[in-house]
Design a protein around this motif. Structure first.
Motif, PDB file in Angstrom:
ATOM      1  N   GLN A 353       0.443  -1.309   0.521  1.00 22.71           N
ATOM      2  CA  GLN A 353      -0.287   0.118   0.158  1.00 22.71           C
ATOM      3  C   GLN A 353       0.722   0.952   0.403  1.00 22.71           C
ATOM      4  O   GLN A 353       1.817   1.229   0.122  1.00 22.71           O
ATOM      5  N   ILE A 354       0.248   2.468  -0.170  1.00 29.65           N
ATOM      6  CA  ILE A 354       0.604   3.578  -0.107  1.00 29.65           C
ATOM      7  C   ILE A 354      -0.685   4.213   0.966  1.00 29.65           C
ATOM      8  O   ILE A 354      -1.247   4.248   1.204  1.00 29.65           O
ATOM      9  N   ALA A 355       0.647   4.717   1.836  1.00 25.90           N
ATOM     10  CA  ALA A 355       0.679   5.071   3.023  1.00 25.90           C
ATOM     11  C   ALA A 355       0.676   6.858   2.802  1.00 25.90           C
ATOM     12  O   ALA A 355       1.380   7.219   2.696  1.00 25.90           O
ATOM     13  N   ARG A 356      -0.085   7.872   3.873  1.00 24.75           N
ATOM     14  CA  ARG A 356       0.067   9.126   4.033  1.00 24.75           C
ATOM     15  C   ARG A 356       0.624   9.110   5.517  1.00 24.75           C
ATOM     16  O   ARG A 356      -0.113   8.852   6.975  1.00 24.75           O
ATOM     17  N   VAL A 357       1.655  10.012   5.920  1.00 26.16           N
ATOM     18  CA  VAL A 357       1.781  10.449   7.413  1.00 26.16           C
ATOM     19  C   VAL A 357       1.271  11.727   7.606  1.00 26.16           C
ATOM     20  O   VAL A 357       1.745  12.816   6.497  1.00 26.16           O
ATOM     21  N   VAL A 358       0.460  12.023   8.458  1.00 19.91           N
ATOM     22  CA  VAL A 358      -0.401  13.299   8.826  1.00 19.91           C
ATOM     23  C   VAL A 358       0.409  13.852   9.647  1.00 19.91           C
ATOM     24  O   VAL A 358       0.588  13.551  10.994  1.00 19.91           O
ATOM     25  N   PHE A 359       1.125  15.470   9.325  1.00 17.01           N
ATOM     26  CA  PHE A 359       1.929  16.014  10.106  1.00 17.01           C
ATOM     27  C   PHE A 359       0.782  17.320  10.349  1.00 17.01           C
ATOM     28  O   PHE A 359      -0.835  17.744   9.771  1.00 17.01           O
ATOM     29  N   ASP A 360       0.574  17.474  12.090  1.00 20.31           N
ATOM     30  CA  ASP A 360       0.012  18.108  12.685  1.00 20.31           C
ATOM     31  C   ASP A 360      -0.238  20.194  12.020  1.00 20.31           C
ATOM     32  O   ASP A 360       0.783  19.973  10.774  1.00 20.31           O
ATOM     33  N   ALA A 361      -0.739  20.801  12.656  1.00 21.18           N
ATOM     34  CA  ALA A 361      -0.347  22.192  12.435  1.00 21.18           C
ATOM     35  C   ALA A 361       0.663  22.638  12.702  1.00 21.18           C
ATOM     36  O   ALA A 361       1.267  24.168  12.537  1.00 21.18           O
TER      37      ALA A 361
END
Length: 419
Positions: A353-361
């Protein structure tokens, strides 16, 4: 001026020699400090599974199995690319593609802008580069890293490359981890990662399981960080400038440990492999007798750097790049995408899979979540897969590109807003 009698000199010399002999005698007869015995650990039993999903060739009908978030569309940009591994996108839309198994680099460009790369829009531009993998561009030159060598080539206006020249050489043997990656850092130095040759034991070559920092002329290098089993994907966050890397955990330690890690990589730090994983957790399946310093595993791990985020064990992170386009919704900008190539020693496969690393504000990593899934599935009692994802990169139009090195497919993800 008075003269010191010879007898006084003799007496002083005799006293000094006597003292030295006495000290030497004491040193020889002193009881040596006992070498500590390695602290013992209770026995542990691991249940490990070899589970390689049956590989299938890509066919257009399989595209419907792939799942993308609402508002996104997935298309095939090219097929028949062979062992398509890493990508480097040029400002004019040209794409350099490394093919590790073939030991070469190809140049792809959608010249007629129809969203496809036909056979006439692709060509080899460098050959005979053993295990060519990671690539980066600086000052009009393409740098490529293979098993033990980094090459450099001049880039022509049409994407062609000059004859490869050796930029740096003599890197560690590949062993079971021949995929190397490199990137030029904001400090003007070249960074490259070299995985461990084995699964879970210290290696004799100090440059294995490390990230190296190489001088701009390629003549000198240092170990920038160690204890990294196999950090193929890494890069500096576009806003914060923090260096993050996705590390692969050890095999044969059960379904759920060690997890895949996302680390903040800092100079001079030790990230724990092979004795620790995650947030400095001791790995119960690694021999304690191999620990340097004859200390407990817990004591050793306390002196290492822990991960900032973890992901499903054995997913096998193989590439990581930040999304720097503007086509996707604003919340995706400067997040990272990781290609998880997929497991082979887990009861229920992970990765693929391709995954996303979510960064905060505050531009700190908050979580890792699936982005494109469906390459692996269960058919009755048999697990099957039709894609081993590899390279990932932002395209010039703001879409996202990624490769499948099993069937030689180049995919493109666009945001259409559900239209």
């Amino acid at each position: 001026m008075p003269h010191t009698p010879l007898s006084v000199f003799t007496a002083v010399l005799t006293a000094a020699l006597t003292s030295a002999l006495a000290s030497a005698s004491l040193a020889q007869t002193a009881v040596p400090t006992p070498r500590p015995i390695v602290p013992g650990e209770p026995p542990v039993t691991v249940t490990a599974t070899r589970n390689e999903p049956t590989p299938l060739e890509f066919t257009p009908d399989k595209l419907q199995r792939l799942k993308v978030p609402a508002g996104f569309t997935l298309k095939v940009m090219a097929t028949g690319l062979g062992n398509a591994r890493m990508l480097h996108v040029m400002p004019d839309g040209g794409i350099y593609l490394s093919r590790r198994a073939q030991g070469d680099v190809w140049y792809l460009k959608d010249t007629n802008r129809d969203g496809q790369i036909s056979a006439t829009e692709r060509r080899p531009v460098a050959q005979n580069l053993k295990l060519a993998h990671g690539m980066d561009v600086r000052d009009g030159r393409l740098f490529v890293v293979g098993e033990k060598t980094i090459w450099v080539m001049d880039i022509a206006r049409n994407g062609s490359l000059s004859v490869p020249r050796v930029f740096a050489d003599g890197f560690p043997d590949a062993g079971q981890h021949p995929a190397r990656t490199l990137k030029w850092g904001p400090d003007g130095y070249l960074y490259a990662t070299f995985g461990a040759t084995n699964n879970d034991a210290p290696t004799p070559n100090p440059e294995e399981a490390t990230m190296l920092r190489i001088s701009p002329d390629g003549k000198t290098r240092e170990i920038f960080a160690r204890g990294l089993r196999h950090t193929i994907g890494f890069g500096w966050h576009p806003v914060s400038g923090v260096l993050y890397g996705a590390d692969q955990g050890s095999d044969w330690h059960g379904d759920n440990i060690p997890p895949e890690e996302l680390n903040v990589i800092e100079r001079g730090k030790n990230y724990g492999w092979p004795f620790c994983y995650g947030d400095r957790q001791p790995d119960p399946y690694v021999n304690v007798g191999n620990i340097p310093g004859k200390i407990t595993k817990a004591e050793y791990c306390a002196g290492t750097q822990g991960s900032v985020l973890n992901y499903t064990a054995h997913a096998a992170a193989i590439a990581m790049n930040y999304y720097t386009g503007t086509q996707f919704p604003a919340e995706y900008r400067n997040d990272a995408f990781i290609a998880y190539r997929g497991s082979w020693n887990r009861s229920e496969p992970s990765g693929y899979q391709i995954a996303r690393v979510v960064f905060d504000a505050q531009n700190k990593p908050e979580r890792i979540e699936p982005f494109i899934t469906g390459f692996v599935y269960q058919d009755g009692d048999v697990w099957k897969q039709f894609g081993r994802v590899a390279g990932v990169a932002t395209y010039t139009d703001g879409s996202l590109l990624f490769t499948d090195d099993q069937s030689g497919v180049l995919y493109r993800v666009l945001y259409t807003g559900g239209n």
